[in-house]
Motif scaffolding. Structure first.
Motif, PDB file in Angstrom:
ATOM      1  N   VAL A 103      97.351 -22.502 155.723  1.00  0.00           N
ATOM      2  CA  VAL A 103      97.400 -23.930 155.369  1.00  0.00           C
ATOM      3  C   VAL A 103      96.908 -24.147 153.943  1.00  0.00           C
ATOM      4  N   MET A 104      95.825 -23.491 153.562  1.00  0.00           N
ATOM      5  CA  MET A 104      95.282 -23.661 152.206  1.00  0.00           C
ATOM      6  C   MET A 104      96.272 -23.163 151.155  1.00  0.00           C
ATOM      7  N   ASN A 105      96.939 -22.044 151.440  1.00  0.00           N
ATOM      8  CA  ASN A 105      97.937 -21.533 150.499  1.00  0.00           C
ATOM      9  C   ASN A 105      99.082 -22.526 150.333  1.00  0.00           C
ATOM     10  N   GLN A 106      99.493 -23.161 151.431  1.00  0.00           N
ATOM     11  CA  GLN A 106     100.570 -24.143 151.362  1.00  0.00           C
ATOM     12  C   GLN A 106     100.138 -25.382 150.573  1.00  0.00           C
ATOM     13  N   LEU A 107      98.894 -25.825 150.765  1.00  0.00           N
ATOM     14  CA  LEU A 107      98.387 -26.982 150.020  1.00  0.00           C
ATOM     15  C   LEU A 107      98.329 -26.687 148.518  1.00  0.00           C
ATOM     16  N   GLU A 108      97.959 -25.457 148.175  1.00  0.00           N
ATOM     17  CA  GLU A 108      97.953 -25.072 146.759  1.00  0.00           C
ATOM     18  C   GLU A 108      99.378 -25.000 146.222  1.00  0.00           C
ATOM     19  N   LYS A 109     100.294 -24.444 147.007  1.00  0.00           N
ATOM     20  CA  LYS A 109     101.696 -24.339 146.599  1.00  0.00           C
ATOM     21  C   LYS A 109     102.305 -25.722 146.375  1.00  0.00           C
ATOM     22  N   ASP A 110     101.885 -26.699 147.205  1.00  0.00           N
ATOM     23  CA  ASP A 110     102.403 -28.066 147.083  1.00  0.00           C
ATOM     24  C   ASP A 110     101.717 -28.858 145.978  1.00  0.00           C
ATOM     25  N   GLY A 111     100.736 -28.263 145.318  1.00  0.00           N
ATOM     26  CA  GLY A 111     100.062 -28.932 144.206  1.00  0.00           C
ATOM     27  C   GLY A 111      99.049 -29.978 144.646  1.00  0.00           C
ATOM     28  N   ILE A 112      98.639 -29.925 145.908  1.00  0.00           N
ATOM     29  CA  ILE A 112      97.709 -30.928 146.429  1.00  0.00           C
ATOM     30  C   ILE A 112      96.269 -30.568 146.075  1.00  0.00           C
ATOM     31  N   MET A 113      95.958 -29.272 146.011  1.00  0.00           N
ATOM     32  CA  MET A 113      94.585 -28.856 145.728  1.00  0.00           C
ATOM     33  C   MET A 113      94.548 -27.417 145.235  1.00  0.00           C
ATOM     34  N   ASN A 114      93.403 -27.045 144.674  1.00  0.00           N
ATOM     35  CA  ASN A 114      93.103 -25.655 144.331  1.00  0.00           C
ATOM     36  C   ASN A 114      91.762 -25.292 144.946  1.00  0.00           C
ATOM     37  N   TYR A 115      91.641 -24.023 145.331  1.00  0.00           N
ATOM     38  CA  TYR A 115      90.441 -23.591 146.051  1.00  0.00           C
ATOM     39  C   TYR A 115      89.915 -22.286 145.493  1.00  0.00           C
ATOM     40  N   ASP A 116      88.578 -22.212 145.360  1.00  0.00           N
ATOM     41  CA  ASP A 116      87.912 -20.925 145.234  1.00  0.00           C
ATOM     42  C   ASP A 116      86.610 -21.028 146.026  1.00  0.00           C
ATOM     43  N   ARG A 117      85.857 -19.967 146.069  1.00  0.00           N
ATOM     44  CA  ARG A 117      84.686 -19.947 146.970  1.00  0.00           C
ATOM     45  C   ARG A 117      83.557 -20.844 146.488  1.00  0.00           C
ATOM     46  N   LYS A 118      83.656 -21.363 145.267  1.00  0.00           N
ATOM     47  CA  LYS A 118      82.605 -22.237 144.757  1.00  0.00           C
ATOM     48  C   LYS A 118      82.969 -23.716 144.843  1.00  0.00           C
ATOM     49  N   LYS A 119      84.263 -23.999 144.905  1.00  0.00           N
ATOM     50  CA  LYS A 119      84.647 -25.415 144.923  1.00  0.00           C
ATOM     51  C   LYS A 119      86.079 -25.586 145.418  1.00  0.00           C
ATOM     52  N   ILE A 120      86.385 -26.829 145.803  1.00  0.00           N
ATOM     53  CA  ILE A 120      87.744 -27.239 146.120  1.00  0.00           C
ATOM     54  C   ILE A 120      88.076 -28.392 145.181  1.00  0.00           C
ATOM     55  N   LEU A 121      89.144 -28.263 144.420  1.00  0.00           N
ATOM     56  CA  LEU A 121      89.587 -29.330 143.529  1.00  0.00           C
ATOM     57  C   LEU A 121      90.829 -29.978 144.130  1.00  0.00           C
ATOM     58  N   ILE A 122      90.699 -31.242 144.504  1.00  0.00           N
ATOM     59  CA  ILE A 122      91.794 -31.961 145.160  1.00  0.00           C
ATOM     60  C   ILE A 122      92.521 -32.813 144.119  1.00  0.00           C
ATOM     61  N   HIS A 123      93.782 -32.488 143.880  1.00  0.00           N
ATOM     62  CA  HIS A 123      94.584 -33.230 142.904  1.00  0.00           C
ATOM     63  C   HIS A 123      95.135 -34.526 143.498  1.00  0.00           C
ATOM     64  N   GLU A 124      95.482 -34.482 144.786  1.00  0.00           N
ATOM     65  CA  GLU A 124      96.086 -35.651 145.434  1.00  0.00           C
ATOM     66  C   GLU A 124      95.345 -35.946 146.748  1.00  0.00           C
ATOM     67  N   PRO A 125      94.203 -36.645 146.659  1.00  0.00           N
ATOM     68  CA  PRO A 125      93.401 -36.913 147.864  1.00  0.00           C
ATOM     69  C   PRO A 125      94.175 -37.629 148.971  1.00  0.00           C
ATOM     70  N   GLU A 126      95.059 -38.548 148.607  1.00  0.00           N
ATOM     71  CA  GLU A 126      95.804 -39.318 149.631  1.00  0.00           C
ATOM     72  C   GLU A 126      96.781 -38.441 150.396  1.00  0.00           C
ATOM     73  N   ALA A 127      97.246 -37.359 149.763  1.00  0.00           N
ATOM     74  CA  ALA A 127      98.208 -36.478 150.428  1.00  0.00           C
ATOM     75  C   ALA A 127      97.578 -35.773 151.628  1.00  0.00           C
ATOM     76  N   LEU A 128      96.261 -35.632 151.635  1.00  0.00           N
ATOM     77  CA  LEU A 128      95.592 -34.985 152.759  1.00  0.00           C
ATOM     78  C   LEU A 128      95.582 -35.866 154.003  1.00  0.00           C
ATOM     79  N   LYS A 129      95.822 -37.156 153.821  1.00  0.00           N
ATOM     80  CA  LYS A 129      95.772 -38.085 154.941  1.00  0.00           C
ATOM     81  C   LYS A 129      97.134 -38.322 155.582  1.00  0.00           C
ATOM     82  N   LYS A 130      98.164 -37.661 155.027  1.00  0.00           N
ATOM     83  CA  LYS A 130      99.520 -37.858 155.551  1.00  0.00           C
ATOM     84  C   LYS A 130      99.827 -36.850 156.639  1.00  0.00           C
TER      85      LYS A 130
END
Length: 228
Positions: free
Chosen positions: A201-228
């Motif tokens: 799921v995380m790989n798909q969210l990164e592929k869709d440009g919704i967020m980026n993840y590493d072990r220190k932080k999660i950067l969410i580019h489109e917060p509203e997209a997580l609620k859909k």
């Protein structure tokens, strides 16, 4: 005032829940507390332990979890600096229902529940804040259980990331950054899924440009997209 007392007072002044207390009251509170360092992975309490203390987290992170009979972990909350936990001790429970574990090196102040209750009696505003906190935590657990029951794994993972953004996130323009050291297994424990499912799921969210993840932080580019 000793260096330790000064340190406690400085920390307490940065606890939002204690903002209604005067400096004198905070000094009195600091005198009633003991400070402890907990190493990463150390258990602060376990289910069945006597529930007689309140914990103030000064540094680090603590997760609150339960385990099923077959050993599967479900994480109910991640506690950060400036928050308290162990509130069951003033909510009528005589034994801890959860596991509290430091997920990184932590500094914790502890006070006996009966001592803290005396401060609540003297400070109605603090009493109200703690009552709201207890109600909020119960509501979050109920919401989590409803999410686990009614939503599929990908929806649960997106919901938890959205909740973490709300509880621990920091806005950076239109984006939100969650500065928590979270592994895929941590997210699996929060969502009652597997690490492999979280990775997919995380790989798909990164592929869709919704967020980026590493072990220190999660950067969410489109917060509203997580609620859909």
């Amino acid at each position: 005032m000793t260096t330790t007392q000064q340190s406690k007072l400085w920390y307490f002044e940065n606890f939002n829940i204690l903002k209604s207390m005067s400096k004198q009251e905070m000094m009195e509170l600091s005198e009633k507390t003991s400070m402890k360092n907990s190493a990463k992975s150390e258990k602060i309490y376990l289910p069945g332990d006597k529930s007689h203390s309140i914990y103030f987290l000064k540094e680090g992170k603590v997760k609150i979890s339960t385990y099923s009979e077959d050993g599967k972990e479900l994480t109910h909350a991640l506690v950060g600096p400036g928050e308290l936990f162990g509130e069951q001790a003033i909510a009528g429970e005589t034994e801890q229902p959860h596991v509290a574990e430091a997920t990184e090196d932590a500094v914790i102040c502890t006070i006996r529940a009966d001592e803290f209750e005396r401060f609540l009696e003297k400070n109605p505003q603090l009493n109200l804040q703690v009552t709201k906190l207890i109600g909020f935590r119960l509501k979050k657990i109920q919401s989590q259980l409803e999410t686990l029951w009614f939503k599929k794994a990908p929806e649960r993972i997106k919901q938890v990331i959205s909740d973490l953004a709300e509880d621990h996130g920091r806005k950076v323009g239109d984006e939100v950054v969650i500065e928590l050291k979270l592994t895929h297994q941590d997210l699996a424990s929060l969502t009652a899924t597997t690490r492999q499912t979280v990775t997919t799921v995380m790989n798909q969210l990164e592929k869709d440009g919704i967020m980026n993840y590493d072990r220190k932080k999660i950067l969410i580019h489109e917060p509203e997209a997580l609620k859909k």
